[in-house]
Write a protein that holds these residues in place. Structure first.
Motif, PDB file in Angstrom:
ATOM      1  N   GLY A 240     -45.848  92.808  23.761  1.00  0.00           N
ATOM      2  CA  GLY A 240     -47.018  93.655  23.581  1.00  0.00           C
ATOM      3  C   GLY A 240     -48.138  93.271  24.527  1.00  0.00           C
ATOM      4  N   ARG A 241     -48.347  91.974  24.691  1.00  0.00           N
ATOM      5  CA  ARG A 241     -49.386  91.513  25.615  1.00  0.00           C
ATOM      6  C   ARG A 241     -49.053  91.918  27.047  1.00  0.00           C
ATOM      7  NH1 ARG A 241     -53.389  88.285  27.108  1.00  0.00           N
ATOM      8  NH2 ARG A 241     -53.127  86.918  28.907  1.00  0.00           N
ATOM      9  N   ARG A 242     -47.790  91.753  27.424  1.00  0.00           N
ATOM     10  CA  ARG A 242     -47.383  92.072  28.796  1.00  0.00           C
ATOM     11  C   ARG A 242     -47.492  93.568  29.069  1.00  0.00           C
ATOM     12  NH1 ARG A 242     -41.617  90.165  31.524  1.00  0.00           N
ATOM     13  NH2 ARG A 242     -42.070  90.887  33.658  1.00  0.00           N
ATOM     14  N   LEU A 243     -47.140  94.386  28.079  1.00  0.00           N
ATOM     15  CA  LEU A 243     -47.236  95.833  28.252  1.00  0.00           C
ATOM     16  C   LEU A 243     -48.694  96.263  28.388  1.00  0.00           C
ATOM     17  CD1 LEU A 243     -45.360  98.305  28.360  1.00  0.00           C
ATOM     18  CD2 LEU A 243     -45.728  98.587  25.905  1.00  0.00           C
ATOM     19  N   ALA A 244     -49.568  95.656  27.586  1.00  0.00           N
ATOM     20  CA  ALA A 244     -50.993  95.973  27.686  1.00  0.00           C
ATOM     21  C   ALA A 244     -51.543  95.593  29.065  1.00  0.00           C
ATOM     22  CB  ALA A 244     -51.765  95.253  26.585  1.00  0.00           C
ATOM     23  N   LEU A 245     -51.083  94.468  29.601  1.00  0.00           N
ATOM     24  CA  LEU A 245     -51.539  94.038  30.927  1.00  0.00           C
ATOM     25  C   LEU A 245     -51.184  95.060  31.999  1.00  0.00           C
ATOM     26  CD1 LEU A 245     -50.752  90.201  30.924  1.00  0.00           C
ATOM     27  CD2 LEU A 245     -53.009  91.267  31.206  1.00  0.00           C
ATOM     28  N   SER A 246     -50.071  95.783  31.811  1.00  0.00           N
ATOM     29  CA  SER A 246     -49.687  96.792  32.803  1.00  0.00           C
ATOM     30  C   SER A 246     -50.701  97.926  32.866  1.00  0.00           C
ATOM     31  CB  SER A 246     -48.297  97.345  32.480  1.00  0.00           C
ATOM     32  OG  SER A 246     -48.316  98.112  31.291  1.00  0.00           O
ATOM     33  N   ALA A 259     -59.529 102.306  19.589  1.00  0.00           N
ATOM     34  CA  ALA A 259     -58.482 103.264  19.231  1.00  0.00           C
ATOM     35  C   ALA A 259     -57.944 103.977  20.464  1.00  0.00           C
ATOM     36  CB  ALA A 259     -59.026 104.278  18.227  1.00  0.00           C
ATOM     37  N   ALA A 260     -58.816 104.294  21.420  1.00  0.00           N
ATOM     38  CA  ALA A 260     -58.375 104.997  22.627  1.00  0.00           C
ATOM     39  C   ALA A 260     -57.427 104.128  23.448  1.00  0.00           C
ATOM     40  CB  ALA A 260     -59.588 105.403  23.468  1.00  0.00           C
ATOM     41  N   GLU A 261     -57.657 102.819  23.454  1.00  0.00           N
ATOM     42  CA  GLU A 261     -56.771 101.915  24.192  1.00  0.00           C
ATOM     43  C   GLU A 261     -55.394 101.849  23.541  1.00  0.00           C
ATOM     44  OE1 GLU A 261     -60.062  98.728  25.926  1.00  0.00           O
ATOM     45  OE2 GLU A 261     -59.272  98.481  23.879  1.00  0.00           O
ATOM     46  N   LEU A 262     -55.363 101.801  22.222  1.00  0.00           N
ATOM     47  CA  LEU A 262     -54.080 101.794  21.519  1.00  0.00           C
ATOM     48  C   LEU A 262     -53.325 103.095  21.760  1.00  0.00           C
ATOM     49  CD1 LEU A 262     -55.195 100.200  18.118  1.00  0.00           C
ATOM     50  CD2 LEU A 262     -53.829  99.110  19.911  1.00  0.00           C
ATOM     51  N   ALA A 263     -54.053 104.213  21.777  1.00  0.00           N
ATOM     52  CA  ALA A 263     -53.414 105.504  22.034  1.00  0.00           C
ATOM     53  C   ALA A 263     -52.847 105.554  23.451  1.00  0.00           C
ATOM     54  CB  ALA A 263     -54.419 106.632  21.826  1.00  0.00           C
ATOM     55  N   GLU A 264     -53.565 104.976  24.410  1.00  0.00           N
ATOM     56  CA  GLU A 264     -53.077 104.933  25.794  1.00  0.00           C
ATOM     57  C   GLU A 264     -51.795 104.107  25.880  1.00  0.00           C
ATOM     58  OE1 GLU A 264     -54.683 103.740  30.300  1.00  0.00           O
ATOM     59  OE2 GLU A 264     -55.780 103.081  28.503  1.00  0.00           O
ATOM     60  N   ALA A 282     -39.520 105.022  35.648  1.00  0.00           N
ATOM     61  CA  ALA A 282     -40.511 104.692  34.625  1.00  0.00           C
ATOM     62  C   ALA A 282     -41.877 105.218  35.037  1.00  0.00           C
ATOM     63  CB  ALA A 282     -40.567 103.182  34.427  1.00  0.00           C
ATOM     64  N   PRO A 283     -42.770 105.469  34.080  1.00  0.00           N
ATOM     65  CA  PRO A 283     -44.087 106.030  34.401  1.00  0.00           C
ATOM     66  C   PRO A 283     -44.967 105.100  35.230  1.00  0.00           C
ATOM     67  CG  PRO A 283     -43.943 105.432  32.077  1.00  0.00           C
ATOM     68  CD  PRO A 283     -42.566 105.334  32.629  1.00  0.00           C
ATOM     69  N   LEU A 284     -44.698 103.798  35.195  1.00  0.00           N
ATOM     70  CA  LEU A 284     -45.440 102.832  36.000  1.00  0.00           C
ATOM     71  C   LEU A 284     -44.457 101.897  36.688  1.00  0.00           C
ATOM     72  CD1 LEU A 284     -48.357 101.687  33.612  1.00  0.00           C
ATOM     73  CD2 LEU A 284     -48.518 103.276  35.542  1.00  0.00           C
ATOM     74  N   ASP A 285     -44.842 101.373  37.839  1.00  0.00           N
ATOM     75  CA  ASP A 285     -44.023 100.361  38.496  1.00  0.00           C
ATOM     76  C   ASP A 285     -44.075  99.056  37.699  1.00  0.00           C
ATOM     77  OD1 ASP A 285     -43.374 102.087  40.560  1.00  0.00           O
ATOM     78  OD2 ASP A 285     -45.080 101.458  41.811  1.00  0.00           O
ATOM     79  N   GLY A 286     -43.030  98.261  37.845  1.00  0.00           N
ATOM     80  CA  GLY A 286     -43.032  96.935  37.236  1.00  0.00           C
ATOM     81  C   GLY A 286     -42.686  96.901  35.766  1.00  0.00           C
ATOM     82  N   LEU A 287     -42.019  97.947  35.256  1.00  0.00           N
ATOM     83  CA  LEU A 287     -41.653  97.967  33.837  1.00  0.00           C
ATOM     84  C   LEU A 287     -40.164  97.720  33.612  1.00  0.00           C
ATOM     85  CD1 LEU A 287     -43.779 100.954  32.424  1.00  0.00           C
ATOM     86  CD2 LEU A 287     -44.302  98.502  32.381  1.00  0.00           C
ATOM     87  N   ASP A 288     -39.460  97.263  34.645  1.00  0.00           N
ATOM     88  CA  ASP A 288     -38.024  97.028  34.492  1.00  0.00           C
ATOM     89  C   ASP A 288     -37.727  95.995  33.409  1.00  0.00           C
ATOM     90  OD1 ASP A 288     -37.534  98.844  36.466  1.00  0.00           O
ATOM     91  OD2 ASP A 288     -37.129  97.366  38.041  1.00  0.00           O
ATOM     92  N   TRP A 289     -38.650  95.087  33.160  1.00  0.00           N
ATOM     93  CA  TRP A 289     -38.432  94.037  32.166  1.00  0.00           C
ATOM     94  C   TRP A 289     -38.291  94.600  30.753  1.00  0.00           C
ATOM     95  CZ3 TRP A 289     -41.977  93.569  28.219  1.00  0.00           C
ATOM     96  CH2 TRP A 289     -43.209  94.205  28.413  1.00  0.00           C
TER      97      TRP A 289
END
Length: 519
Positions: A240-246, A259-264, A282-289
């Motif tokens: 969860g932390r790593r995904l938020a960092l993306s 709330a808007a950040e959680l929705a994003e 994937a919608p963003l680069d670097g999400l292969d993990w």
């Protein structure tokens, strides 16, 4: 583990149930009483067995129990004939509770035991009234330091429960069965994509004509981040932390989030699921993990897309309560993107209860004249998990193809060389020596890691070749013990007990325990 409903003494034989209204008062024979050391029991001669069974599902986010009544009927007149489940009825569903975690990387044993005890009490069922059951640990729960020990304790203390700590691919396969996706594909000859989303992971599976053809998993789940009523983070998994960092969100436990950040974040998770099942970037680069397994080998379009798991309740709009996690946002984001999925969304009916009802159980006798047991002192063996590689057997058998099929299948099921397994095979074609010799060589190559671990090597065959296979393995120089039994038909979610050879008849009792799904 503290004393619980599952550690009570089981009294064999016929007895009368005095359950609540959901349980009709009646006498019934308990399949567990057909012991592997009791060949003279009258139930050997019976054509029908009624079992009380329980399925215990311990997942990343939630845990639950299902109590059921299963009726099995013998398919033939011989004592070696298999039984089939002809009726299954849920008699009690426990409340779906949050899986209890202690400090650090441990499941809270005391609170989990209390949860199980309460479910038994609410069901009006005593431990000595349960014949069989299945304990399944899935998702993030399997990665807790004491997860396997808890599962094994449940199984060992009852002696009647099969136990599985499900890896990603096995969990995806279980979800496909529990959600009704496999049944739908078999009933209508359809291709069905199942998307099962729990607290820590998203499991993907493609079912076609009653068979799971491909599986996959993503590290996306509802409880990777949990906040309290004020919006402060109270649980933050590393993923969860790593995904938020993306998204440029540098969160730590205790931080205040909006709330808007959680929705994003939930929108990113939904977009990732949609891209994955469509085979697009994937919608963003670097999400292969986020990919926990190899990609799906099957692709759309599909005749139906079925959601299951806790988040499915929000996808289908059946749940509105919030528990501080991403479930509501994630589910609604997926519902909004349903038009971008590779098939129409259908409600399979399994959703959060896409789990096992429990396990059926029966015992058959196998003739000692057609089997191979190199070391009888190894018997009895209990709770051997069945794995069934799909091996092609053309007129000229290729050992390399056999070995590859076995290795691929074991890898997909996350099987360890030390696991207690029995390999099940369906033989077809002439049992000529060249074909059998090549087939056995392929088995030996495919199971080389298990052989190196010291065995024993346990094999089941539908065809009448067990003794021959055992002899060829010895001729090929195999030194580990071999137990090779034929005349047995098994499935992917079966577990087997192989009893000691009965001296009077020379037969071997084999008990088959199968996971049973509600759909």
């Amino acid at each position: 583990m503290p004393n619980s409903a599952l550690t009570g003494t089981h009294h064999h034989g016929r007895h009368h149930h005095g359950h609540t209204d959901a349980h009709d008062d009646h006498d019934h024979d308990h399949g567990v009483t057909i012991g592997t050391d009791d060949p003279d029991h009258p139930l050997w001669e019976r054509d029908q067995i009624v079992l009380t069974s329980v399925g215990i599902d311990i997942g990343s986010a939630t845990s639950q129990l299902l109590f059921s009544r299963l009726t099995l009927r013998r398919l033939g007149r011989e004592l070696s004939s298999a039984f089939a489940v002809v009726d299954k009825r849920i008699v009690h569903e426990s409340a779906v509770a949050l899986t209890p975690y202690a400090e650090g990387l441990r499941i809270d044993e005391e609170r989990l035991t209390a949860l199980v005890d309460q479910a038994f009490q609410d069901a009006g069922i005593r431990a000595d009234e349960v014949d069989t059951g299945a304990v399944i640990l899935t998702g993030e729960a399997t990665r807790r330091s004491n997860a396997r020990a808890i599962a094994d304790l449940f199984a060992a203390r009852t002696g009647r429960f099969i136990c599985a700590t499900a890896g990603h691919d096995m969990e995806a396969t279980l979800a496909a069965h529990g959600s009704g996706a496999v049944a739908r594909s078999e009933r209508d000859g359809a291709r069905v994509l199942n998307i099962d989303i729990g607290g820590g992971t998203t499991k993907l599976s493609v079912a076609e004509a009653g068979t799971v053809r491909s599986t996959g998993a993503l590290h996306l789940g509802a409880r990777l981040i949990v906040v309290d009523a004020s919006g402060r983070i109270v649980r933050l998994e590393p993923a969860g932390r790593r995904l938020a960092l993306s998204l440029g969100l540098d969160w730590s436990s205790g931080d205040q989030v909006h709330a808007a950040e959680l929705a994003e974040l939930a929108a990113l998770m939904a977009d990732t699921v949609v891209a994955t099942v469509n085979g697009t970037p994937a919608p963003l680069d670097g999400l292969d993990w986020l990919r926990l397994t190899e990609p799906l080998t099957e692709h759309g379009p599909y005749d139906a897309v079925v959601f299951s798991g806790g988040v499915a309740e929000y996808v289908y709009g059946r749940e509105s309560r919030e528990f501080g996690d991403l479930g509501p946002l994630f589910g609604r984001a997926l519902a909004e993107r349903s038009g971008r999925l590779p098939g129409p969304v259908e409600d399979g009916g399994g959703t959060i209860r896409a789990t096992v009802l429990g396990a059926s159980q029966y015992t058959v006798r196998v003739s000692g004249n057609t089997i191979h047991i190199s070391d009888p002192d190894l018997l009895p063996l209990h709770n051997l998990r069945v794995v069934r590689p799909e091996v092609e057997l053309p007129e000229t058998v290729d050992p390399s193809s056999v070995a590859e099929a076995i290795g691929t299948h074991l890898a997909r099921l996350d099987a360890d060389p030390a696991d207690a397994l029995v390999l099940g095979f369906r033989w077809s074609g002439l049992p000529s020596f060249p074909r059998l010799d090549a087939f056995v060589e392929g088995i030996r190559r495919g199971l080389s890691a298990r052989i190196a671990a010291g065995g024993p090597l346990c094999l089941l065959f539908e065809g009448d070749i067990a003794r021959t296979v055992g002899g060829i393995l010895l001729d090929q120089g195999l030194t580990v013990p071999v137990i090779s039994v034929d005349g047995i038909t098994v499935g992917e979610f079966d577990f087997v007990d192989i009893g000691a050879v009965l001296p009077k008849s020379g037969t071997v009792p084999v008990s088959l325990k199968s996971m049973v799904f509600s759909l």
